[in-house]
Motif scaffolding. Structure first.
Motif, PDB file in Angstrom:
ATOM      1  N   MET A   1       7.254  -1.545   7.019  1.00  0.00           N
ATOM      2  CA  MET A   1       6.681  -0.583   6.091  1.00  0.00           C
ATOM      3  C   MET A   1       5.155  -0.595   6.212  1.00  0.00           C
ATOM      4  N   THR A   2       4.550   0.515   5.918  1.00  0.00           N
ATOM      5  CA  THR A   2       3.111   0.681   6.028  1.00  0.00           C
ATOM      6  C   THR A   2       2.371  -0.124   4.959  1.00  0.00           C
ATOM      7  N   ASP A   3       1.296  -0.764   5.375  1.00  0.00           N
ATOM      8  CA  ASP A   3       0.426  -1.483   4.444  1.00  0.00           C
ATOM      9  C   ASP A   3      -0.513  -0.468   3.797  1.00  0.00           C
ATOM     10  N   VAL A   4      -0.112   0.052   2.649  1.00  0.00           N
ATOM     11  CA  VAL A   4      -0.886   1.078   1.947  1.00  0.00           C
ATOM     12  C   VAL A   4      -2.259   0.563   1.535  1.00  0.00           C
ATOM     13  N   GLU A   5      -2.358  -0.682   1.154  1.00  0.00           N
ATOM     14  CA  GLU A   5      -3.611  -1.245   0.638  1.00  0.00           C
ATOM     15  C   GLU A   5      -4.777  -1.125   1.612  1.00  0.00           C
ATOM     16  N   LYS A   6      -4.512  -1.214   2.909  1.00  0.00           N
ATOM     17  CA  LYS A   6      -5.619  -1.179   3.865  1.00  0.00           C
ATOM     18  C   LYS A   6      -6.378   0.146   3.845  1.00  0.00           C
ATOM     19  N   TYR A   7      -5.743   1.203   3.348  1.00  0.00           N
ATOM     20  CA  TYR A   7      -6.400   2.509   3.289  1.00  0.00           C
ATOM     21  C   TYR A   7      -7.294   2.663   2.061  1.00  0.00           C
ATOM     22  N   PHE A   8      -7.241   1.726   1.137  1.00  0.00           N
ATOM     23  CA  PHE A   8      -7.983   1.857  -0.110  1.00  0.00           C
ATOM     24  C   PHE A   8      -8.986   0.725  -0.320  1.00  0.00           C
TER      25      PHE A   8
END
Length: 109
Positions: free
Chosen positions: A1-8
């Motif tokens: 699954m994509t690590d969403v946190e890295k985009y924020f």
């Protein structure tokens, strides 16, 4: 699954450029927060954060002009998304297919 946190890491909101998968036409630019990006990844349809209404919105939920995701790419700095979609109906709230229809004159010399 994509690590969403890295985009924020830099901001609570990131720009998402929405592009028609079949033609490459840029349809719109909107903003995502963590929750809208997570919903986008989970549902396969675009969700955004409305800066004016301060709420999540699912593109096309009320108009029927849905954006089914074909591909999502992050840029080299992990702070912008390019989302290729199959657009049903108009992407723009004005009824235009794309939000980018106002031509601006400039000096072409």
């Amino acid at each position: 699954m994509t690590d969403v946190e890295k985009y924020f890491k830099k901001s609570a909101l990131i720009p998402a450029i929405i592009q028609e998968a079949s033609t490459g036409e840029v349809l719109m630019l909107a903003y995502m927060n963590r929750e809208s990006m997570q919903k986008t990844l989970e549902t396969g349809y675009t969700w955004f954060w409305s800066r004016s209404r301060q709420e999540l919105w699912n593109k096309g939920a009320t108009s029927g002009h849905l954006q089914k995701i074909v591909e999502i790419k992050g840029d080299c700095d992990d702070d912008t998304l390019l989302i290729k979609v199959i657009q049903t109906g108009a992407a723009c709230h004005t009824g235009n297919h794309s939000c980018f229809f106002n031509e601006i004159a400039f000096n072409r010399e």
